[in-house]
Design an enzyme around this catalytic site. Structure first.
Site, PDB file in Angstrom:
ATOM      1  N   ASP A   1      -1.822 -18.666   2.794  1.00  0.00           N
ATOM      2  CA  ASP A   1      -2.752 -19.541   2.064  1.00  0.00           C
ATOM      3  C   ASP A   1      -3.335 -20.607   2.999  1.00  0.00           C
ATOM      4  O   ASP A   1      -4.533 -20.898   2.975  1.00  0.00           O
ATOM      5  CB  ASP A   1      -2.106 -20.160   0.817  1.00  0.00           C
ATOM      6  CG  ASP A   1      -0.635 -20.498   0.992  1.00  0.00           C
ATOM      7  OD1 ASP A   1      -0.089 -20.257   2.082  1.00  0.00           O
ATOM      8  OD2 ASP A   1      -0.031 -21.011   0.038  1.00  0.00           O
TER       9      ASP A   1
ATOM     10  N   ASP B   1     -11.802  -9.823   4.732  1.00  0.00           N
ATOM     11  CA  ASP B   1     -13.057  -9.961   3.972  1.00  0.00           C
ATOM     12  C   ASP B   1     -13.605 -11.374   4.161  1.00  0.00           C
ATOM     13  O   ASP B   1     -14.819 -11.568   4.312  1.00  0.00           O
ATOM     14  CB  ASP B   1     -12.851  -9.674   2.477  1.00  0.00           C
ATOM     15  CG  ASP B   1     -13.117  -8.208   2.137  1.00  0.00           C
ATOM     16  OD1 ASP B   1     -13.004  -7.357   3.044  1.00  0.00           O
ATOM     17  OD2 ASP B   1     -13.440  -7.908   0.965  1.00  0.00           O
TER      18      ASP B   1
ATOM     19  N   TYR C   1       0.806  -1.220   0.000  1.00  0.00           N
ATOM     20  CA  TYR C   1       0.000   0.000   0.000  1.00  0.00           C
ATOM     21  C   TYR C   1       0.838   1.267   0.000  1.00  0.00           C
ATOM     22  O   TYR C   1       0.293   2.371  -0.028  1.00  0.00           O
ATOM     23  CB  TYR C   1      -0.933   0.019   1.213  1.00  0.00           C
ATOM     24  CG  TYR C   1      -2.095  -0.928   1.081  1.00  0.00           C
ATOM     25  CD1 TYR C   1      -1.874  -2.302   0.999  1.00  0.00           C
ATOM     26  CD2 TYR C   1      -3.396  -0.465   1.035  1.00  0.00           C
ATOM     27  CE1 TYR C   1      -2.937  -3.179   0.875  1.00  0.00           C
ATOM     28  CE2 TYR C   1      -4.459  -1.344   0.910  1.00  0.00           C
ATOM     29  CZ  TYR C   1      -4.222  -2.695   0.828  1.00  0.00           C
ATOM     30  OH  TYR C   1      -5.279  -3.559   0.703  1.00  0.00           O
TER      31      TYR C   1
ATOM     32  N   LYS D   1       4.065 -14.990   4.191  1.00  0.00           N
ATOM     33  CA  LYS D   1       4.356 -15.886   3.067  1.00  0.00           C
ATOM     34  C   LYS D   1       5.879 -15.951   2.958  1.00  0.00           C
ATOM     35  O   LYS D   1       6.465 -15.640   1.915  1.00  0.00           O
ATOM     36  CB  LYS D   1       3.691 -15.311   1.801  1.00  0.00           C
ATOM     37  CG  LYS D   1       3.747 -16.206   0.586  1.00  0.00           C
ATOM     38  CD  LYS D   1       2.756 -17.360   0.608  1.00  0.00           C
ATOM     39  CE  LYS D   1       2.944 -18.248  -0.615  1.00  0.00           C
ATOM     40  NZ  LYS D   1       2.174 -19.502  -0.545  1.00  0.00           N
TER      41      LYS D   1
ATOM     42  N   ASP E   1      -5.941  -7.191   4.493  1.00  0.00           N
ATOM     43  CA  ASP E   1      -7.108  -6.735   3.742  1.00  0.00           C
ATOM     44  C   ASP E   1      -7.919  -7.934   3.254  1.00  0.00           C
ATOM     45  O   ASP E   1      -9.138  -8.009   3.427  1.00  0.00           O
ATOM     46  CB  ASP E   1      -6.617  -5.894   2.549  1.00  0.00           C
ATOM     47  CG  ASP E   1      -7.773  -5.340   1.732  1.00  0.00           C
ATOM     48  OD1 ASP E   1      -8.862  -5.154   2.301  1.00  0.00           O
ATOM     49  OD2 ASP E   1      -7.585  -5.102   0.533  1.00  0.00           O
TER      50      ASP E   1
HETATM   51 MG    MG Z   1     -10.907  -4.516   1.857  1.00  0.00          MG
END
Ligand code: MG
Ligand code: NAI
Length: 348
Positions: A219, A247, A136, A186, A243
């Site tokens: 993962d 969700d 970001y 990761k 992020d």
């Molecule tokens: Mg989001």
């Protein structure tokens, strides 16, 4: 206790749901010794299209004077994707150095999870997401843009300062809540960036030997969230992974209409918001679920130190779930403001 609260309703359903969050806080003023002084900021698509301004330096200075900020959402189909999100939301997160993004994933009622045989005890975790760096940071560039030889590079920025402070915060959070800590990364592929995360996690862990800790690759973590969510307590992770996994987490706990997010600067201005966006597909219809905004208001009240009042708001949300006094996204029949009214009626 009196607090100055900045309101940034934003776009689409942002103002619709934030109105209900404010309604609930106003109700709380009558039933507790809390009092709020609200000031609304107009930033969002309309303001941008009218004035060409995203958020002016003076508005940023002004924002800095508040005890906390409560946001709806930004994003509008009339504006190129990313302009409002980066220019307002990310600008506030970065400028006020809100380096912690705290996202609880807490099932409040078994009826509302898509997972079979999982209860509120099983789905109860908190994601501590790094909020100012990683993918970001918007570092990178184009070479030969628009040609068949185009190169687009997006760099993942990880600093010792940024990584160590979020990891230390996560350990402290785990100690305070008496919970285990999982590092999600990761490192098997991102051999530089997540090597730094691994070393910080181990080194800082020396100061928190009482915390039971483990490590899960991102993962594998998505599998665990669905298959064995009861094994997860506090999860610390980088900006992009945080992020995405939140969700998934939002759906596990009953959908986007329930998920909340706090952008925290422990020493400065923090901003509280629903995880969801401006939902242009349902904006203006009065059917958006206000519970995430209401729970974001509760989160804010808790961080301001009024834990009892936050618990009251959450208990009222639980009543709405129990009695199925909900909006259409959760198979209810109430409008946005009717649901806000119902929460207020419980707080009476
Ligand atoms: Mg989001
Ligand atoms: P979204 O979260 O706005 O919507 C995704 C889906 O969930 C839509 O079908 C929407 O109707 C539904 N939904 C979301 N919130 C709901 C609620 N409270 N009640 C009922 N249904 C709800 O995500 P989307 O569509 O990807 O993005 C729309 C805009 O919002 C874009 O401009 C995006 O950039 C922006 N956005 C802004 C965020 C923020 O301000 N924090 C976060 C995420 C997206």
């Amino acid at each position: 206790m009196k607090f100055d609260i900045a309101l940034i309703p934003g776009d689409g359903i942002g103002p619709e749901v934030l109105d209900e969050g404010v309604k609930v806080l106003e109700k709380l003023q009558h039933t507790s010794d809390l009092s709020f002084n609200f000031q609304e900021f107009p930033q969002g698509a309309d303001h941008y299209l009218d004035t060409g301004e995203l958020i002016a330096d003076e508005s940023m200075d002004e924002l800095g004077e508040f005890d906390a900020a409560l946001m709806g959402a930004v994003g509008d189909p009339r504006v190129k994707p990313g302009v409002l999100e980066r220019g307002i939301l990310l600008k506030i997160r970065f400028s006020f150095d809100q380096y912690i993004n705290l996202r609880p994933i807490r099932l409040r009622d078994s009826k509302y999870t898509p997972l079979k045989n999982k209860s509120p005890e099983d789905i109860d975790m908190v994601v501590v997401r790094e909020n100012t760096e990683g993918l970001y940071a918007n570092s990178g560039g184009f070479l030969r843009k628009g040609t068949c030889e185009e190169v687009a590079i997006q760099e993942m920025v990880n600093t010792y300062h940024g990584v160590s402070r979020v990891i230390r915060y996560a350990y402290e959070y785990a100690v305070e809540s008496g919970r285990n800590l999982t590092l999600c990364d990761k490192c098997n592929v991102l051999g530089y960036a997540h090597d730094l995360w691994q070393r910080c996690f181990q080194d800082i862990g020396e100061d928190f030997l009482e915390v039971k800790k483990d490590h899960v690759l991102v993962d594998a973590l998505t599998m665990k969230m669905v298959r064995n969510p009861e094994e997860l307590d506090v999860v610390v992770t980088s900006n992009m992974f945080g992020d995405i996994i939140t969700d998934l987490g939002a759906e596990l706990q009953g959908g986007m209409g329930m998920a909340v997010s706090a952008n925290i600067n422990p020493e400065g201005l923090s901003m509280f918001e629903p995880v969801h966006g401006s939902a242009p597909d349902i904006a203006g219809k009065g059917i958006a679920n206000p519970l995430a905004a209401v729970l974001a208001a509760a989160f804010m009240v808790e961080e301001l130190g009024a834990e009892k009042e936050a618990a009251k708001i959450r208990a009222a949300v639980d009543r709405a779930l129990e009695e199925q006094q909900l909006t259409a996204d959760m198979e209810g029949e109430l409008t946005t403001s009717e649901l806000g009214d119902f929460i207020c009626s419980i707080l009476e």
